[in-house]
Design a protein around this motif. Structure first.
Motif, short mmCIF file in Angstrom:
data_model
loop_
_atom_site.label_atom_id
_atom_site.label_comp_id
_atom_site.label_asym_id
_atom_site.label_seq_id
_atom_site.Cartn_x
_atom_site.Cartn_y
_atom_site.Cartn_z
N VAL A 187 0.85 -1.20 0.00
CA VAL A 187 0.00 0.00 0.00
C VAL A 187 0.88 1.25 0.00
N ALA A 188 1.94 1.22 0.79
CA ALA A 188 2.86 2.36 0.84
C ALA A 188 3.47 2.61 -0.54
N GLY A 189 3.80 1.53 -1.25
CA GLY A 189 4.36 1.66 -2.59
C GLY A 189 3.40 2.36 -3.54
N PHE A 190 2.13 2.03 -3.44
CA PHE A 190 1.13 2.70 -4.28
C PHE A 190 0.95 4.16 -3.87
N GLN A 191 1.01 4.40 -2.56
CA GLN A 191 0.89 5.79 -2.09
C GLN A 191 2.04 6.63 -2.63
N ASP A 192 3.24 6.04 -2.67
CA ASP A 192 4.40 6.75 -3.22
C ASP A 192 4.16 7.16 -4.67
N ARG A 193 3.30 6.40 -5.34
CA ARG A 193 3.00 6.74 -6.73
C ARG A 193 1.76 7.62 -6.85
N GLY A 194 1.36 8.13 -5.71
CA GLY A 194 0.26 9.11 -5.75
C GLY A 194 -1.13 8.53 -5.59
N ALA A 195 -1.23 7.23 -5.33
CA ALA A 195 -2.57 6.64 -5.18
C ALA A 195 -3.20 7.11 -3.87
N ARG A 196 -4.47 7.45 -3.94
CA ARG A 196 -5.22 7.77 -2.73
C ARG A 196 -6.03 6.53 -2.40
N VAL A 197 -5.56 5.82 -1.38
CA VAL A 197 -6.10 4.49 -1.11
C VAL A 197 -7.26 4.58 -0.12
N PRO A 198 -8.44 4.13 -0.53
CA PRO A 198 -9.60 4.19 0.37
C PRO A 198 -9.53 3.12 1.45
N GLY A 199 -10.32 3.28 2.49
CA GLY A 199 -10.40 2.26 3.53
C GLY A 199 -11.11 1.03 3.02
N LEU A 200 -10.84 -0.10 3.63
CA LEU A 200 -11.58 -1.31 3.26
C LEU A 200 -11.50 -2.37 4.36
N VAL A 201 -12.44 -3.27 4.29
CA VAL A 201 -12.39 -4.43 5.19
C VAL A 201 -12.13 -5.65 4.31
N ALA A 202 -11.31 -6.57 4.81
CA ALA A 202 -10.89 -7.69 3.96
C ALA A 202 -10.74 -8.97 4.76
N VAL A 203 -10.99 -10.05 4.06
CA VAL A 203 -10.73 -11.38 4.63
C VAL A 203 -9.72 -12.05 3.71
N LEU A 204 -8.63 -12.50 4.33
CA LEU A 204 -7.55 -13.14 3.58
C LEU A 204 -7.53 -14.62 3.90
N ARG A 205 -7.36 -15.40 2.85
CA ARG A 205 -7.22 -16.83 3.06
C ARG A 205 -6.21 -17.32 2.03
N SER A 206 -5.21 -18.04 2.48
CA SER A 206 -4.19 -18.51 1.54
C SER A 206 -4.07 -20.01 1.63
N THR A 207 -4.00 -20.63 0.46
CA THR A 207 -3.73 -22.07 0.42
C THR A 207 -2.27 -22.34 0.11
N VAL A 208 -1.47 -21.27 0.10
CA VAL A 208 -0.02 -21.43 -0.01
C VAL A 208 0.51 -21.58 1.42
N PRO A 209 1.12 -22.71 1.75
CA PRO A 209 1.60 -22.85 3.13
C PRO A 209 2.65 -21.78 3.44
N MET A 210 2.62 -21.27 4.66
CA MET A 210 3.52 -20.17 5.02
C MET A 210 4.91 -20.68 5.40
#
Ligand code: ADP
Ligand code: MG
Length: 417
Positions: free
Chosen positions: A115-138
């Motif tokens: 997100v910081a990388g996009f902000q550096d490019r001038g993106a105005r990032v809105p708020g959001l709620v998210a659910v993350l699920r990964s099937t790639v083992p960590m």
């Protein structure tokens, strides 16, 4: 091994499951659904940060995110990001209203960095709620970290309308991992998660960043991933130490990147060189050669040559680069001992090392036999049941859903016209 473990569920099924999770939590359907794959590297290990060659493929396992705009009653600020992950207990929360910095929980730094990388490019990032699920083992060497970064980037693109070229996007994600998670990673993981093609391996020249697709679609060949369940910590310094040793060796040899050194140059310097640095450099130089040779061998269908390059790579990582471990060696030896008579083409450790997974190429009709053999003997020797799964070369990151009714709210510039 049960059949259920063996086959990964399709991307649509995974997405439907995640959408239901989001709905259960927020009482509405997600506006966005994005997915970014993990990867398995067939050959070319610890070469990426040396400007060398790698030959990974995306796997059919994904970091998937379901997200929606913040609504009253969510208990989240309008410009905040609030993420929960099925794989971790601690939710992630931060404001996009101020410059984003590293913070806790640690897993959130992969998200914050993007997100910081996009902000550096001038993106105005809105708020959001998210659910993350990964099937790639960590932490298994299948790049759950890049999958998470790239999924985040896909999501930011959807919510801001600021879209990046694939290469730029991969580089932004790499920087996020380097600067926010503190892992001095190369470019392989993010490149393949963004740009992989289905039914192909990706030959990536990490110096020029040029990719070449290597067809890999034979029904007769299966890619078997075996997880030792031993977990590395890339932030513990061994990865950074290898990287530093490579840089020192390159300076000693008078080249910018180890990729540019030749074996004869190295041999000539041998007596003047620190023996550890010599071994590290030898691995990188030989691994680049093996990787290019494997591409040719695959094109000619010379599977014996592919196999010996894979075993050669593993030996080199074990002896010269010293990033293997007993459990990885065991899984490779178990596959190798079956040999071509039992359908095994080749095997090696994959990923950064110190645990994680091996990759084994097997003829399809031998998969059951090979996996049963590896599982049984691994269990007997270690007391641990390894996790095995089949995978196939899959496509790169994608947007699975984006509901456009919210567009005007999320693209303020569209309101002006
Ligand atoms: P690898 O990329 O090989 O899986 P890394 O150490 O590079 O291993 O990245 C693993 C880290 O990525 C985890 O420790 C965690 O911080 C983060 N991560 C990856 N996937 C998830 C997830 N689904 N939920 C929370 N954190 C995740
Ligand atoms: Mg990683």
């Amino acid at each position: 091994m049960t059949h259920r473990e063996f086959k990964s569920t399709g991307i649509e099924e995974q997405a439907a499951f995640l959408a239901r999770q989001f709905e259960a939590r927020y009482g509405r359907a997600p506006t966005w659904l994005v997915a970014a794959p993990g990867r398995v590297n067939v050959i070319g290990e610890h070469t990426d940060y040396n400007g060398g060659f790698v030959l990974p493929m995306a796997i059919d396992r994904y970091a998937m995110v379901a997200a929606g705009p913040v609504e009253a009653g969510d208990g989240v600020g309008e410009r905040e990001w609030f993420w929960v992950s099925e794989q971790t207990l601690e939710p992630l929360r931060f404001s996009t209203d101020e410059p984003i910095r590293q913070g806790l929980p640690a897993w959130g730094n992969y998200v914050r960095g993007v997100v910081a990388g996009f902000q550096d490019r001038g993106a105005r990032v809105p708020g959001l709620v998210a659910v993350l699920r990964s099937t790639v083992p960590m932490g298994a060497g299948l790049s759950s970290s890049a999958a998470l970064e790239v999924a985040t980037a896909m999501l930011v693109e959807e919510t801001t309308g600021l879209r990046l070229e694939p290469v730029e996007k991969a580089l932004l994600c790499q920087r996020a991992e380097q600067e926010f998670a503190g892992v001095p990673c190369g470019i392989m993981d993010q490149f393949v998660s963004v740009m992989a093609e289905a039914d192909a391996l990706m030959l990536l020249d990490c110096r020029s960043r040029v990719t070449e697709s290597v067809r890999f679609d034979s029904e007769d060949l299966a890619v078997l991933v075996a997880d030792t369940l031993v977990r590395h910590a890339l932030t513990d310094g061994s990865y950074a130490a290898r990287r530093e040793q490579c840089e020192t060796a390159a300076r000693f040899l008078g080249v910018g990147l180890l990729r540019e050194a030749t074996l004869s140059q190295l041999e000539e310097a041998r007596l003047r060189m620190d023996p550890v640095l010599f071994k590290r450099a030898r691995h990188v130089i030989m691994e680049d050669q093996r990787t290019l040779a494997v591409v040719e061998s695959i094109r000619y269908g010379d599977w014996a040559a592919v196999g010996s390059a894979m075993y050669g790579s593993h030996e080199s990582l074990r002896v010269d680069f010293e990033v293997s471990c007993r459990e990885l060696d065991l899984l490779v030896d178990l596959a190798r001992s079956l040999g071509p008579e039992h359908g095994v083409v080749g095997a090696r450790m994959t990923g950064g090392g110190f645990g994680g997974c091996t990759v084994t190429l097997v003829h399809t009709n031998s998969v059951e036999e090979v996996s049963a053999h590896m599982t049984r003997h691994y269990r007997e020797e270690t007391g641990v049941e390894p996790v095995m799964f089949l995978t196939r070369p899959s496509g790169g990151a994608q947007v699975l859903r984006t509901v456009t009714e919210n567009r005007s709210r999320y693209f303020p510039e569209l309101n002006r016209s």
